[in-house]
Design a protein around this motif. Sequence first.
Motif, short mmCIF file in Angstrom:
data_model
loop_
_atom_site.label_atom_id
_atom_site.label_comp_id
_atom_site.label_asym_id
_atom_site.label_seq_id
_atom_site.Cartn_x
_atom_site.Cartn_y
_atom_site.Cartn_z
N VAL A 135 0.85 -1.19 0.00
CA VAL A 135 0.00 0.00 0.00
C VAL A 135 0.89 1.24 0.00
O VAL A 135 1.70 1.43 0.91
CB VAL A 135 -0.94 0.03 1.23
CG1 VAL A 135 -1.79 1.30 1.21
CG2 VAL A 135 -1.83 -1.21 1.26
N THR A 137 0.95 5.33 0.03
CA THR A 137 0.12 6.51 0.34
C THR A 137 0.84 7.77 -0.14
O THR A 137 1.97 8.03 0.27
CB THR A 137 -0.16 6.61 1.84
OG1 THR A 137 -0.84 5.42 2.27
CG2 THR A 137 -1.01 7.82 2.15
N VAL A 155 -2.90 -1.44 -10.72
CA VAL A 155 -2.99 -1.15 -9.29
C VAL A 155 -4.43 -0.78 -8.92
O VAL A 155 -5.23 -0.41 -9.76
CB VAL A 155 -2.05 0.01 -8.87
CG1 VAL A 155 -0.61 -0.33 -9.18
CG2 VAL A 155 -2.46 1.32 -9.55
N GLN A 156 -4.71 -0.89 -7.62
CA GLN A 156 -5.99 -0.43 -7.10
C GLN A 156 -5.83 1.02 -6.62
O GLN A 156 -4.87 1.33 -5.93
CB GLN A 156 -6.42 -1.31 -5.92
CG GLN A 156 -6.58 -2.76 -6.25
CD GLN A 156 -7.05 -3.57 -5.07
OE1 GLN A 156 -8.10 -3.32 -4.50
NE2 GLN A 156 -6.25 -4.55 -4.66
N GLU A 158 -7.20 4.26 -4.47
CA GLU A 158 -8.05 4.80 -3.41
C GLU A 158 -7.82 6.30 -3.38
O GLU A 158 -6.69 6.77 -3.28
CB GLU A 158 -7.71 4.17 -2.05
CG GLU A 158 -8.01 2.68 -1.99
CD GLU A 158 -7.70 2.08 -0.62
OE1 GLU A 158 -7.27 2.86 0.27
OE2 GLU A 158 -7.89 0.87 -0.44
N GLN A 173 -6.47 -0.55 -14.91
CA GLN A 173 -6.21 -0.57 -13.48
C GLN A 173 -6.37 -1.97 -12.88
O GLN A 173 -6.10 -2.94 -13.55
CB GLN A 173 -7.09 0.46 -12.79
CG GLN A 173 -6.68 1.91 -13.14
CD GLN A 173 -5.18 2.13 -13.14
OE1 GLN A 173 -4.61 2.45 -14.16
NE2 GLN A 173 -4.53 1.95 -12.01
N ALA A 174 -6.79 -2.06 -11.64
CA ALA A 174 -6.71 -3.31 -10.89
C ALA A 174 -7.38 -4.46 -11.64
O ALA A 174 -8.55 -4.40 -11.98
CB ALA A 174 -7.33 -3.13 -9.52
N VAL A 181 -1.96 -1.38 -3.83
CA VAL A 181 -2.88 -0.25 -3.67
C VAL A 181 -2.09 1.05 -3.69
O VAL A 181 -1.03 1.17 -3.06
CB VAL A 181 -3.64 -0.36 -2.33
CG1 VAL A 181 -4.50 0.87 -2.09
CG2 VAL A 181 -4.49 -1.63 -2.31
N ARG A 183 -2.87 4.82 -2.65
CA ARG A 183 -3.84 5.67 -1.96
C ARG A 183 -3.38 7.12 -2.09
O ARG A 183 -2.29 7.49 -1.66
CB ARG A 183 -3.93 5.27 -0.48
CG ARG A 183 -4.91 6.08 0.34
CD ARG A 183 -4.92 5.58 1.78
NE ARG A 183 -5.38 4.19 1.83
CZ ARG A 183 -4.83 3.26 2.60
NH1 ARG A 183 -3.80 3.55 3.36
NH2 ARG A 183 -5.31 2.03 2.60
#
Length: 205
Positions: A135, A137, A155-156, A158, A173-174, A181, A183
Amino acid sequence: MTQEDSPGAMTARPGTEAAILASNAERDAAAQRLQVAFAEQRLTDEEFDQRIRAALTARTTADLDQLTADLPASVPGVSQAGLAEAGRKPGRFVVTFKNSIKRSGRWPVPKKLVFGVYKGTGLLDLRAADLTAPVTTIRALIYKSRTEIVLPPGVQLELGGLGVSADCDPAAQAIRPDAPVVRILGYGYKSTIGVTNRPQLEAGR
């Protein structure tokens, strides 16, 4: 009906080889080779986009081999392991003050990154980057500026914060539930913070 004639049989015809189904690890390895080639400017934006999508959805190892047949087997010094051996550590800040900044190519992205632009233009291109954590950020702190964050493939996403919007092709994307992820928490004042997987903004223009 013999076993060879049964619908579920996976036997190869004489003179041919049976197709070997690709694993997620093999797809990831091919995608990494494509990212390295893109960072080395061996592939154009369009070629990279087409090949990376095909790699992430490839069914067989033969499909993957076709996508990387004209690329070097490896490029010394650009893998994540090579970067670590060279002593390069992920920087936590990409910032500029009354100027333009562009970060792209093959570079390690830390688990937490601050992307700050004050009265300037910023482009954060992650397509060929190494994500060092499951993940990632990114805090985008933007003041009276135009900025863009380009996502890597598969990728995912957020998204949160103020003044940030995404314009992404869902097909790029994902694809897998275990995908990494990214974010993005955006905080913009009289600014545009665009998130995409096809770059539109060129820093410095």
